[in-house]
Motif scaffolding. Structure first.
Motif, PDB file in Angstrom:
ATOM      1  N   ASN A  51       0.782  -1.077  -0.042  1.00  0.00           N
ATOM      2  CA  ASN A  51       0.015   0.006  -0.017  1.00  0.00           C
ATOM      3  C   ASN A  51       0.758   1.175   0.020  1.00  0.00           C
ATOM      4  O   ASN A  51       2.016   1.173   0.604  1.00  0.00           O
ATOM      5  CB  ASN A  51      -0.968  -0.151   1.298  1.00  0.00           C
TER       6      ASN A  51
ATOM      7  N   THR B 113      -1.670   4.397   2.993  1.00  0.00           N
ATOM      8  CA  THR B 113      -2.066   3.909   4.289  1.00  0.00           C
ATOM      9  C   THR B 113      -1.148   2.946   4.932  1.00  0.00           C
ATOM     10  O   THR B 113      -0.807   1.920   4.214  1.00  0.00           O
ATOM     11  CB  THR B 113      -3.496   3.455   4.389  1.00  0.00           C
TER      12      THR B 113
ATOM     13  N   HIS C  60      -2.399   1.714   8.443  1.00  0.00           N
ATOM     14  CA  HIS C  60      -3.327   1.224   9.383  1.00  0.00           C
ATOM     15  C   HIS C  60      -4.239   0.567   8.283  1.00  0.00           C
ATOM     16  O   HIS C  60      -4.922   1.156   7.456  1.00  0.00           O
ATOM     17  CB  HIS C  60      -3.888   1.980  10.367  1.00  0.00           C
ATOM     18  N   GLN C  61      -4.788  -0.546   8.393  1.00  0.00           N
ATOM     19  CA  GLN C  61      -5.581  -1.100   7.662  1.00  0.00           C
ATOM     20  C   GLN C  61      -7.065  -1.490   8.246  1.00  0.00           C
ATOM     21  O   GLN C  61      -7.853  -1.802   7.300  1.00  0.00           O
ATOM     22  CB  GLN C  61      -5.153  -2.654   6.895  1.00  0.00           C
TER      23      GLN C  61
ATOM     24  N   ARG D  13     -11.124  -0.751   6.533  1.00  0.00           N
ATOM     25  CA  ARG D  13     -10.785  -0.619   5.048  1.00  0.00           C
ATOM     26  C   ARG D  13     -11.635  -1.963   4.286  1.00  0.00           C
ATOM     27  O   ARG D  13     -11.346  -3.026   4.904  1.00  0.00           O
ATOM     28  CB  ARG D  13      -9.269  -0.513   4.531  1.00  0.00           C
TER      29      ARG D  13
ATOM     30  N   ASP E 175      -5.438   3.126  -2.432  1.00  0.00           N
ATOM     31  CA  ASP E 175      -5.251   1.659  -1.729  1.00  0.00           C
ATOM     32  C   ASP E 175      -6.491   0.996  -1.319  1.00  0.00           C
ATOM     33  O   ASP E 175      -7.204   1.036  -0.494  1.00  0.00           O
ATOM     34  CB  ASP E 175      -4.542   2.280  -0.161  1.00  0.00           C
TER      35      ASP E 175
ATOM     36  N   TYR F  97      -2.190 -10.297   7.019  1.00  0.00           N
ATOM     37  CA  TYR F  97      -2.249  -9.159   7.699  1.00  0.00           C
ATOM     38  C   TYR F  97      -1.773  -9.383   9.175  1.00  0.00           C
ATOM     39  O   TYR F  97      -1.486 -10.704   9.700  1.00  0.00           O
ATOM     40  CB  TYR F  97      -3.694  -8.746   7.999  1.00  0.00           C
TER      41      TYR F  97
ATOM     42  N   ASN G 214       5.465  -0.097   4.456  1.00  0.00           N
ATOM     43  CA  ASN G 214       4.553  -1.150   4.373  1.00  0.00           C
ATOM     44  C   ASN G 214       5.131  -2.636   3.913  1.00  0.00           C
ATOM     45  O   ASN G 214       4.576  -3.511   4.226  1.00  0.00           O
ATOM     46  CB  ASN G 214       3.338  -0.749   3.406  1.00  0.00           C
TER      47      ASN G 214
END
Length: 721
Positions: A99, A102, A104-105, A108, A121, A132, A441
Motif C-alpha cells: 500500500n 495507508t 493502518h488497515q 478498510r 489503496d 495481515y 508497508n
C-alpha cells in the motif's frame, strides 16, 4: 408433501448457512494451518514453490495458538468460502500487501487484485499479499490465488457478541458512518481454502515466522547492494560503455547497469534476441563490463513476438488473448517453461548477464489479458494474473541458481509466497512521500520495494530522492527517459556524491541486514510498529472544512505515522522532502543518537530536526553498532578484502553479528558462510573496548584491518566522512 417442500425452500434460501468445521494442523512452532472445504490445488504457495525454513522457525520457540478457535468461523455458499476472524475493540491491523498511502488497515474494504497501482489503496496493487498482522501479536495468511474481498473490520454483524450501537445521527455527536465491527471477513471465490495463523508474541516475531515459513528473504549478491543506473532505451553498445566510463571518471559508484527495451531486436511484443545493429557483440559487452566489475541487467516483459525464434515451438502453450499483440505463455506448465526459458539461458545468462527487470506482469486491465481469457493449463485467468509475477521470479532466478550464481533484479508484481525471490518491486508511480509509505508497508508482507530516483523538478528534489534511494533495498537511478545523472545538478553534486559513497561505506551493514532477513526473517526495511519500544497513539483528526453537501457522511480520519522507518537492526530513517525546512521524528522508548555525530537526541519522544542538504536524518538506538568499510566504486568481489571501521553509539554495551560469504554464489546454503560477533563493552576504567570473534577454519573472511570509533567520545565530530 407440499408443506415439506415449502419448509425446505425457506430453509435453503432464508436460513443462515451454519459454520463449517475448520481442520487445524500445527505446521511449525508458532504456525498453524486451517483448512475448510475443498481447497484448490493451485494457490500462492504452489505457484511460488516456497519451502519453510523449519530449523529457523524452531529457534523462535514454541508458543500457544494466539486466537480463540471458536471465534474463527468459515462457511461455504454458492461455491464461495467465507472466513471470519475476530477483532478486539482496540486492535489494529497492518499489511495486505504493498500500500502507498495507508499503514493502518482496520476499517478498510479491499479487493486484493493484482494490478498496476492506480493511486488508491483499494487492494489493486503490485503485490496484493493476503496477509495481515495484528497489534495483538498474530498474523493470518490466506493461501489463495483468487481475487479476495476483504472487509477489515467494516462489516457490522447482527449476531455479533459486541454489536455496533444504534445512535441517533441527529442528536448524538458519537454517531459515525462507519459503525463498530469486531471481525475481519474475507470472501474467497472457491469451494474451500487453506489459511495460516502465525503467532508472535510480538508483531515482529509474527512477521519473522511468516518470512521464514516462505523460506526467508534473499541474500543478494554483494554487487546488488551497490548502485544501478538504467540507460536510455535506444542506447547502443558503445554508448553503454561510455556511460559506465563517465561514472568512473566522475568518481561515482556503479555496480550494475540496466538496458531498457531497445536492446532487443523488437519489443512490445518481444523477441528476447539482441538487436544486431545496436549490440553486434553482446558477449564482448558483458565481458568488458565484468572487467570493470559491473554487472548487466536486461529489461523484459514476458510476451512473445511472432518473430521470436521459439514462437512456433511454444504455440501449444499460449493463452487465448495477447498482450501488445504478443502471445502469453502459460508458465504454470513445465513443458512451456522449458521451451520459453531455453533462449534466456543460452543468450543471456550463460554469457554472463547479472539479472532481469521484469516489467508489466501486473496490469493495467486495458492491456493485460482479461478475466475471460483461457489458458491451456485450465487455470482461471485471474489465478494466473495473481501469480504470474511469482512464476517469472521463480523460474528466472532458478536459471541463475543452476549456474550457482546469485541474481538481484526488478519486478512489477509479486504475492504471498514470494519472500525468498531476489527481486525488488518498482512501478511507474512517482510520489516521493507515497514511495516512503510503500517502503514502510513492504516489511509487513515479505516484500522489497525501491523508491527509485527518476526525473526531478529542481536540485533539492533530486537530492532528497537520491537520499532515500541510499537507504532502500536497491539504490536505483532510473532516469533514462529524462537523462538525469547523479551530477546533473552542479549545486548539489558534492552532496549527492557523499551520499553515494555513504551507501558503499555501509555495505557490511546492509549485507548483514539481508543475512538476518534470510536466516531470521527480520525485514531489512520495516515499519516503526515492528520496533520494540514504539508506542505512538495516532489520534483521529477532523476535517472541519469538508463540504457536507458533497459528502454528508464525512468523518474524522486517522493521522498515520508513515514517513519514517527502520533500516537494518539499528537505524531509524526519517526522510526529508523537497521544500521542508524541518520535520518531526517519533522516537521509540530508549535512548537514540544522531547517526552522523553520535549526539544524544531523545528517548521515547517527538523531536524536531532541521533539514540539512547534506544529510538525510538517521538515528541509532543506544548500544547500536554500525560496521563500515572504506568507500569503493564497486562492491567487494569474491576474496577481495576490505578494512572495517566499527562505529558504536550511546551509553550501553553493544552487539552486532557481521555476516560474510563469497558474495556471489549459493554456497552459503551449504554452510559456507561466517557470522562474526562484534561486541563493545565498557571496562572498569570507564573506557570502551571492542572485540570481534575469529573466523572458523575454511570459512569466508574478507575483513582486513579493524578500527573502532566510539561515537560518544567524538564530541560532535563527523567520523563518517
Amino acid at each position: 408433501m407440499k408443506y415439506l417442500i415449502i419448509i425446505c425452500f425457506f430453509t435453503y434460501f432464508f436460513h443462515p448457512v451454519s459454520a463449517q468445521q475448520i481442520d487445524w494442523e500445527s505446521i511449525a512452532p508458532g504456525v498453524w494451518r486451517g483448512t475448510v472445504g475443498e481447497s484448490e490445488k493451485y494457490d500462492l504457495l504452489s505457484a511460488s514453490g516456497s519451502k519453510p525454513n523449519l530449523p529457523a522457525l524452531s529457534r523462535l520457540g514454541q508458543v500457544i495458538f494466539p486466537l480463540n478457535k471458536e471465534e474463527v468461523n468459515a462457511k461455504s455458499l454458492d461455491g464461495k468460502t467465507y472466513l471470519q476472524l475476530p477483532l478486539d475493540e482496540n486492535e489494529e491491523i497492518f499489511g495486505f500487501g504493498l500500500n502507498f498511502k495507508t499503514v493502518h488497515q482496520r476499517g478498510r474494504i479491499m479487493r486484493l487484485h493484482m494490478d498496476h497501482y492506480g493511486n488508491q489503496d483499494n487492494g489493486r496493487t503490485h503485490a496484493p499479499v493476503p496477509f495481515y498482522v495484528s497489534s495483538k501479536g498474530y498474523g493470518v495468511f490466506i493461501n489463495s490465488s483468487r481475487y479476495l474481498d476483504v472487509y477489515a473490520g467494516t462489516g457490522s454483524r447482527l449476531d455479533s457478541k459486541n454489536p455496533a450501537k444504534a445512535l441517533d445521527r441527529n442528536t448524538d455527536p458519537e454517531w459515525t458512518a462507519s459503525p463498530y465491527s469486531d471481525a475481519v471477513e474475507i470472501l474467497v471465490p472457491a469451494k474451500g481454502v487453506e489459511f495460516y495463523v502465525f503467532a508472535g508474541p510480538s508483531m515482529l516475531e509474527v512477521v519473522q515466522r511468516f518470512n521464514l515459513f516462505n523460506g526467508g528473504g534473499p541474500i543478494p549478491p554483494r554487487w546488488g547492494l551497490g548502485f544501478t543506473q538504467r540507460v536510455h532505451r535506444l542506447f547502443n553498445q558503445d554508448q553503454v560503455l561510455a556511460e559506465v566510463n563517465e561514472f568512473e571518471k566522475k568518481g561515482f559508484p556503479l555496480d550494475f547497469i540496466g538496458l531498457e527495451p531497445g536492446w532487443q531486436s523488437k519489443s512490445y511484443p518481444n523477441t528476447f534476441a539482441w538487436d544486431k545493429e545496436r549490440f553486434p557483440n553482446p558477449e564482448k559487452l558483458i565481458q568488458s563490463l565484468k572487467e570493470k566489475h559491473i554487472s548487466l541487467n536486461l529489461w523484459i516483459n514476458p510476451y512473445v513476438s511472432p518473430e521470436a525464434s521459439f514462437y512456433n515451438e511454444l504455440k501449444p502453450y499460449y493463452g487465448s488473448h495477447t498482450v501488445w499483440a504478443g502471445a502469453v505463455p502459460d508458465l504454470s506448465i513445465p513443458a512451456a517453461q522449458k521451451i520459453y526459458w531455453k533462449t534466456f539461458k543460452k543468450s543471456h545468462i550463460e554469457p554472463g548477464i547479472g539479472g532481469y527487470k521484469i516489467d508489466e506482469v501486473d496490469g493495467y486491465d486495458r492491456w493485460l489479458w482479461p478475466d475471460v481469457a483461457e489458458f491451456p493449463s485450465g487455470l482461471a485467468a485471474e489465478q494466473l494474473r495473481q501469480t504470474y509475477g511469482l512464476l517469472v521470479q521463480r523460474q528466472s532466478s532458478q536459471l541463475f541458481r543452476e549456474e550457482n550464481r546469485r541474481t538481484y533484479g526488478l519486478v512489477r508484481a509479486s504475492n504471498g509466497g514470494g519472500v525468498s525471490f531476489p527481486y525488488v518491486i518498482y512501478n511507474d508511480y512517482y510520489d516521493h512521500r507515497d514511495f516512503i509509505t510503500a517502503l514502510v508497508n513492504s516489511g509487513f508482507s515479505g516484500l522489497l520495494w525501491t523508491p527509485e530516483a527518476r526525473a526531478s523538478s529542481n536540485a533539492e528534489e533530486w537530492l532528497r530522492r537520491f537520499q532515500t534511494v541510499v537507504f532502500s533495498p536497491m539504490a536505483m537511478i532510473n532516469a533514462w527517459a529524462s537523462g538525469t545523472k547523479p551530477w546533473s545538478y552542479p549545486e548539489v553534486e558534492e552532496e549527492i556524491k557523499e551520499m553515494a559513497l555513504l551507501r558503499m561505506k555501509m555495505m557490511p551493514y546492509w549485507y548483514s541486514s539481508f543475512a538476518l532477513y534470510h536466516f531470521e526473517g527480520i525485514p531489512p526495511f520495516r515499519a516503526m510498529q515492528l520496533e520494540k519500544g514504539f508506542n505512538v497513539k495516532e489520534e483521529k483528526e477532523s476535517n472541519e472544512l469538508a463540504n457536507l453537501e458533497e459528502n454528508p457522511y464525512n468523518e474524522a480520519i486517522k493521522k498515520e505515522l508513515k514517513d519514517q522507518y527502520m533500516a537494518g537492526p539499528n537505524l531509524l530513517v526519517a526522510p526529508v522532502f523537497a521544500g521542508e525546512s524541518e520535520r518531526k521524528v517519533v522516537l521509540p522508548k530508549g535512548k537514540w543518537y544522531d547517526f552522523y555525530t553520535g549526539k544524544y537526541v531523545g528517548n521515547g519522544e517527538v523531536i524536531t530536526v532541521n533539514a540539512r542538504l547534506d544529510q538525510i536524518p538517521v538515528f541509532v538506538k543506544d548500544g547500536g553498532i554500525v560496521p563500515l568499510m572504506d568507500p569503493m566504486l564497486h562492491a567487494p568481489g569474491t576474496n577481495q578484502s576490505y578494512d572495517l571501521k566499527i562505529l558504536h553509539y550511546g551509553e550501553s554495551p553493544g552487539h552486532f553479528t557481521l555476516y560474510d560469504d563469497d558474495g556471489i554464489s549459493y554456497d552459503y546454503e551449504s554452510g559456507h558462510y561466517s557470522w562474526r560477533d562484534i561486541n563493545v563493552i565498557k571496562e572498569s576504567n570507564g573506557k570502551w573496548k571492542g572485540s570481534i570473534s575469529a573466523v572458523g577454519d575454511q570459512m569466508p573472511n574478507n575483513i582486513g584491518k579493524v578500527t573502532w570509533v566510539f561515537m560518544s567520545e567524538q564530541e560532535g565530530q563527523t567520523p563518517l566522512k
